[in-house]
Design an enzyme around this catalytic site. Structure first.
Site, PDB file in Angstrom:
ATOM      1  N   HIS A 137      -5.392  -4.054  -1.659  1.00 12.00           N
ATOM      2  CA  HIS A 137      -5.223  -3.005  -2.671  1.00 12.00           C
ATOM      3  C   HIS A 137      -5.202  -3.554  -4.096  1.00 12.00           C
ATOM      4  CE1 HIS A 137      -4.660   0.601  -0.196  1.00 12.00           C
ATOM      5  NE2 HIS A 137      -4.146  -0.229   0.692  1.00 12.00           N
ATOM      6  N   SER A 147       0.799  -1.223   0.000  1.00 10.20           N
ATOM      7  CA  SER A 147       0.000   0.000   0.000  1.00 10.20           C
ATOM      8  C   SER A 147       0.832   1.274   0.000  1.00 10.20           C
ATOM      9  CB  SER A 147      -0.944   0.002   1.194  1.00 10.20           C
ATOM     10  OG  SER A 147      -0.206  -0.043   2.394  1.00 10.20           O
ATOM     11  N   LYS A 152     -12.211  -0.945   0.375  1.00  7.71           N
ATOM     12  CA  LYS A 152     -11.404  -0.118  -0.526  1.00  7.71           C
ATOM     13  C   LYS A 152     -12.133   0.005  -1.866  1.00  7.71           C
ATOM     14  CE  LYS A 152      -7.378  -0.510   2.213  1.00  7.71           C
ATOM     15  NZ  LYS A 152      -6.685  -1.546   2.947  1.00  7.71           N
TER      16      LYS A 152
HETATM   17  C1  LIG Z   1      -6.607  -1.765   4.410  1.00  5.00           C
HETATM   18  C2  LIG Z   1      -5.903  -3.048   4.530  1.00  5.00           C
HETATM   19  C3  LIG Z   1      -6.395  -4.061   5.355  1.00  5.00           C
HETATM   20  C4  LIG Z   1      -7.581  -3.853   6.264  1.00  5.00           C
HETATM   21  O1  LIG Z   1      -8.765  -3.819   5.553  1.00  5.00           O
HETATM   22  P1  LIG Z   1     -10.102  -3.294   6.283  1.00  5.00           P
HETATM   23  O2  LIG Z   1     -11.179  -3.942   5.520  1.00  5.00           O
HETATM   24  O3  LIG Z   1     -10.081  -1.811   6.189  1.00  5.00           O
HETATM   25  O4  LIG Z   1     -10.038  -3.773   7.698  1.00  5.00           O
HETATM   26  C5  LIG Z   1      -5.746  -5.270   5.364  1.00  5.00           C
HETATM   27  N1  LIG Z   1      -4.647  -5.478   4.594  1.00  5.00           N
HETATM   28  C6  LIG Z   1      -4.132  -4.509   3.805  1.00  5.00           C
HETATM   29  C7  LIG Z   1      -2.940  -4.804   2.965  1.00  5.00           C
HETATM   30  C8  LIG Z   1      -4.737  -3.267   3.747  1.00  5.00           C
HETATM   31  O5  LIG Z   1      -4.231  -2.321   2.967  1.00  5.00           O
END
Ligand SMILES: *Cc1c(COP(=O)(O)O)cnc(C)c1O
Length: 403
Positions: free
Chosen positions: A219, A191, A250
């Site tokens: 992502h 990310s 996301k």
């Molecule tokens: C955002 C993210 C998460 C967490 O996801 P949520 O649904 O917001 O809890 C887990 N792993 C990665 C790599 C992320 O970027």
């Protein structure tokens, strides 16, 4: 001062001190309050600003179709799930969502959890334990790291970020120890830099050493692969990569997490994943909105295509202005500025000029690699991106970052 305040003051001093310390070091996080829906533009503190911060890749977070689906479901099923699914039963739309996600991902089955975070922690802790090994990329997400901690009795190995020689070295050491299971875990898209893990080469090594493979595709979901089917699809590794963890917070624009995998894995998680057994299900409106997001993704690649066109447009112009976007291979566009103070000043000036772009510094990224991470969305128009680019150029010249 009330007597209650006096009595608690002493025992909370350590927190008050820690907070003061964060503030003194410039590490105290203040959160901007939005007075509008997510979208290309936001209303913040009475001003309209261009949004370069959200993970709302496809602009679905305020999509009228998702909102309508959530409302309709609430009219029928109400709001809350009542309790955990194993006790209170599961609502039809939960199982519909799991089935639709399995079709979308091309896997046997999926299990839906409250978030990507709980999907990672729940899955890792349920799948491995004493007598097993976890082999994890050094830059994996915090929720993977916490999942590994929760699988406390499994042995841990860390390999250098995306370095296949390092992964193989760890596999060699681990495979000499007669573990019951070895689990390789990586983010699909990282990310902070936007680079893609080499899942094809990870799968080859896993095959050679008999390891189970798991990718956290938070992502990658809705972004890479055919029509946004994620990292496994991007590499054509269906049926080869064992476990995909997805988030619906996301690109899907809602909230929720899931594990997509072969049947025995999903069956086991329904019996043993602690966030499934001990935390209530995703709410009705979330679930219905997620179902609609899957519909939209299955129906058309238009939003994913627009996201990529926007990302290419933005990144090409920023690079030609002289900005350093690192090694990104995705719409994540890190504008690497160096020292934390420079990134903070840059972010502050951007906000004054009507651009919302948060500075990210150590320890989230390495020292000297502080940045503004620009998140491109299908919701941006070319005119929006032009505004952003022109403002970056102006502030960049002002602060001596570009010529
Ligand atoms: C955002 C993210 C998460 C967490 O996801 P949520 O649904 O917001 O809890 C887990 N792993 C990665 C790599 C992320 O970027």
């Amino acid at each position: 001062m009330s007597s209650a305040t006096v009595r608690t003051a002493g025992k909370l001093d350590y927190l008050v001190d820690q907070l003061a310390d964060l503030k003194a070091k410039g590490l105290y996080t203040t959160i901007r309050t939005l007075d509008s829906a997510q979208g290309a533009w936001l209303e913040i503190e009475g001003r309209r600003v261009l949004n370069f911060c959200s993970n709302n890749y496809l602009g679905l977070a305020n999509d009228p179709l998702l909102v309508a689906a959530a409302k309709e479901a609430m009219d029928r099923y109400g709001v809350g799930p009542g309790a955990v699914r194993t006790i209170a039963g599961t609502v039809r739309i939960h199982t519909d969502l799991e089935r639709r996600l399995a079709q979308f991902k091309g896997v046997d089955d999926t299990i839906v959890l409250q978030s990507g975070f709980t999907a990672n922690t729940g899955a890792i802790a349920a799948l491995v334990g004493p007598g097993d090994a976890i082999i994890s990329d050094a830059l994996n997400h915090a929720s993977i790291i916490d999942g590994v901690r929760l699988a406390g009795k499994a042995d841990r190995y860390v390999y250098e970020h995306c370095d296949m020689d390092s992964l193989e070295a760890q596999l060699k050491v681990a495979s000499g120890k007669g573990y019951r299971a070895m689990l390789i875990i990586t983010d699909g898209v990282f990310s902070m830099d936007g680079d893609i893990a080499p899942l094809d080469r990870i799968a080859e090594l896993a095959e050679r050493y008999g390891a189970i493979t798991m990718v956290d595709d938070a992502h990658g979901e809705g972004v890479i692969g055919r029509g946004g089917r994620g990292a496994v699809d991007h590499f054509g590794l269906h049926g080869v990569f064992d476990i995909e963890v997805g988030t619906m917070s996301k690109a899907f624009g809602v909230m929720g997490g899931y594990v997509a995998a072969k049947q025995p894995i999903v069956d086991w998680l329904r019996q043993r994943a602690r966030p499934f057994l001990f935390s209530s299900a995703l709410t009705i409106p979330d679930t219905a909105a997620c179902l609609k997001a899957v519909d939209i993704l299955e129906g058309s690649t238009e939003r994913v295509d627009r996201l990529w066109a926007n990302a290419r447009y933005f990144q090409a112009r920023m690079k030609s202005l002289g900005f350093n976007l690192g090694v990104t291979q995705t719409p994540i566009s890190p504008v690497i500025l160096g020292e934390a103070q420079v990134a903070q000043a840059f972010s502050r000036r951007l906000f004054e000029e009507g651009i919302f772009g948060t500075a990210i510094a150590f320890p989230t990224v390495p020292l000297g690699k502080a940045r503004i991470r620009v998140m491109i969305s299908a919701a941006h128009s070319e005119a929006d991106l032009d505004v952003g680019i022109a403002t970056f150029a102006k502030v960049g010249r002002e602060l001596g970052v570009v010529g």
